[in-house]
Design an enzyme around this catalytic site. Sequence first.
Site, PDB file in Angstrom:
ATOM      1  N   VAL A 278       0.865  -1.183   0.000  1.00  0.00           N
ATOM      2  CA  VAL A 278       0.000   0.000   0.000  1.00  0.00           C
ATOM      3  C   VAL A 278       0.903   1.236   0.000  1.00  0.00           C
ATOM      4  CG1 VAL A 278      -1.918   1.169   1.164  1.00  0.00           C
ATOM      5  CG2 VAL A 278      -1.743  -1.321   1.247  1.00  0.00           C
ATOM      6  N   GLY A 504      -4.464 -12.976 -36.309  1.00  0.00           N
ATOM      7  CA  GLY A 504      -5.347 -12.230 -37.188  1.00  0.00           C
ATOM      8  C   GLY A 504      -6.571 -11.736 -36.441  1.00  0.00           C
ATOM      9  N   GLU A 528       5.556  -1.172 -11.017  1.00  0.00           N
ATOM     10  CA  GLU A 528       6.901  -1.350 -10.457  1.00  0.00           C
ATOM     11  C   GLU A 528       7.903  -0.372 -11.081  1.00  0.00           C
ATOM     12  OE1 GLU A 528       7.462  -3.008  -7.878  1.00  0.00           O
ATOM     13  OE2 GLU A 528       5.774  -4.397  -7.762  1.00  0.00           O
ATOM     14  N   ALA A 531       8.413   2.634 -17.591  1.00  0.00           N
ATOM     15  CA  ALA A 531       9.631   2.552 -18.410  1.00  0.00           C
ATOM     16  C   ALA A 531      10.423   3.855 -18.362  1.00  0.00           C
ATOM     17  CB  ALA A 531       9.263   2.206 -19.853  1.00  0.00           C
TER      18      ALA A 531
END
Length: 553
Positions: A278, A504, A528, A531
């Site tokens: 948390v 597809g 986490e 990027a």
Amino acid sequence: MSDWTTAAQAALGAARDYSESVRQAVAAVVAPQGTPDAGLLTREQHRVHGFAWVAASIAALEATADWAARAERAGRFGPAEELTLRIGFGEYLAQIVYGVPMSAQEVVRPAALGTADAARALAAHPAVARFLAEGSTPETRSLLAALLVDGVRPDEGLGDEALDLVRDQMRGFTATAITPHAHQWHLADALIPDSVIAEMAALGVFGVCIPESHGGLGLGKLAMAVVSEELSRGWICAGSLGTRSEIAGELIAENGTPEQKAKWLPRIADGSCLPTAVFTEPDTGSDLAAVRTRGQRAADGSWLVTGAKTWITHAARADLMTMLVRTDPAQPGYAGLSMLLAEKTRGSDGTPFPDACIEGSEIEVLGYRGMKEYALGLDGFAVAADGLLGAREGQGFKQLMRTFEGARIQTAARAVGVAWNAFDLALEYALGRKQFGQALTQFPRVADKLALMAAETVMARELTYAAARAKDSGARCDIEAGMAKLLAARAAWGAADNAVQIHGGNGYALEYPISRVLCDARILNIFEGAAEIQAQVIGRGLLAGQARAAAAA
């Protein structure tokens, strides 16, 4: 050494020299006085992040070369391994020379880094030039795809009988208990069943890194990575169940009082206590220094917590919350933060949050559904007097930072598992689907995708294992962990996207599991540490580390 493993080592030397050229060029812009300037690091993110991606790509080459050398020493370096090495090196060296994709639309090119001449010199190096010309070609990709179709897989031996056994055990469990049911659970937006959690606990999933003295397996981060990878190959949520236990277990094992360790670690290890992290708040995201949730001492010594938290995974079913709160509002930034071990009552579908002074609202999500996400509201929620981690106030951020390495390595391992899941589904579909009288695997563009998926997943896996080994050695590895997470998340998304393309129109249908894998893969580039955060940490860390080394010299 074989001809190609020798060439890989030579190409690595040239790539490392190029990386130093990039570092110097970027440092000249963002660290004109020798030490990186915070304002310039932000202003020049394209350069800084580009350097991080180049460095991470070279780290992946290093890990892949090490993998090939180990396989060769063990007598397991066959055609599949040679082709994987050639294709992987060919692709990544080409990216380094011509442009590394930081996202689908953001490519960092040598000219933007100020290293165009150095990149041309790298491309002209004999070993690099050989990989560029003969590494990833239509012919090598076709040959690897044919082996993959025949059931051959690049070597995955870890050089440790116990770890190989762990992989086999987790793979077998996943194949029977997770994979056949994952898509049904996803579509129903259902929690992973308690019976499955009990089986995982019996296998030791929740205590992989907890010391044996406290009921765990005490195996280390490499074992944890293998477990996370194999579970996530069935469903990322199965792999992610262990993440919460990993974070809580490391927090308590490294920072807890003897009483806290005795109380919580055995219960986490045996699965009777399911923890949740948390930390995040609605307006803070990755800026943990801005955490505002307040923890105040009551007259009886307990803590009363008031504030809002969000993106809390598995919150309703959790028994323990590791909660980052501000216990000293007079201390700005990180200094006023403390970590609380907040016990709660496990909720049910009808009453997800039965305790007083805590409410939760579910956040509906595209994927990653097996544990559910919540926004929490706390209004004087009571935490026991002995719930302050380590009985030390103001240490919460420092305590948490030490867990980020392991958490990011585990996230990288989950990404590797997701990439393999995408590959497995793509290959299965391509083998069974016929167009114009032949299986999809016979079409070069499909074969290319399968070969590239497999090669990059091996590279991401080996980079993840390298970070885990560094962590197990006791060395600081925040940069290595960040690199693994950065590249593995990209590999997972690329594999999932290509697997959908191979399906597809059916890939866009909810009934096909690849639709779930695509949604699951997307979160890996965000949680986490997004990027962009990872690249900033890596770039800043490499530049600052070099500045410290220069000052020491």
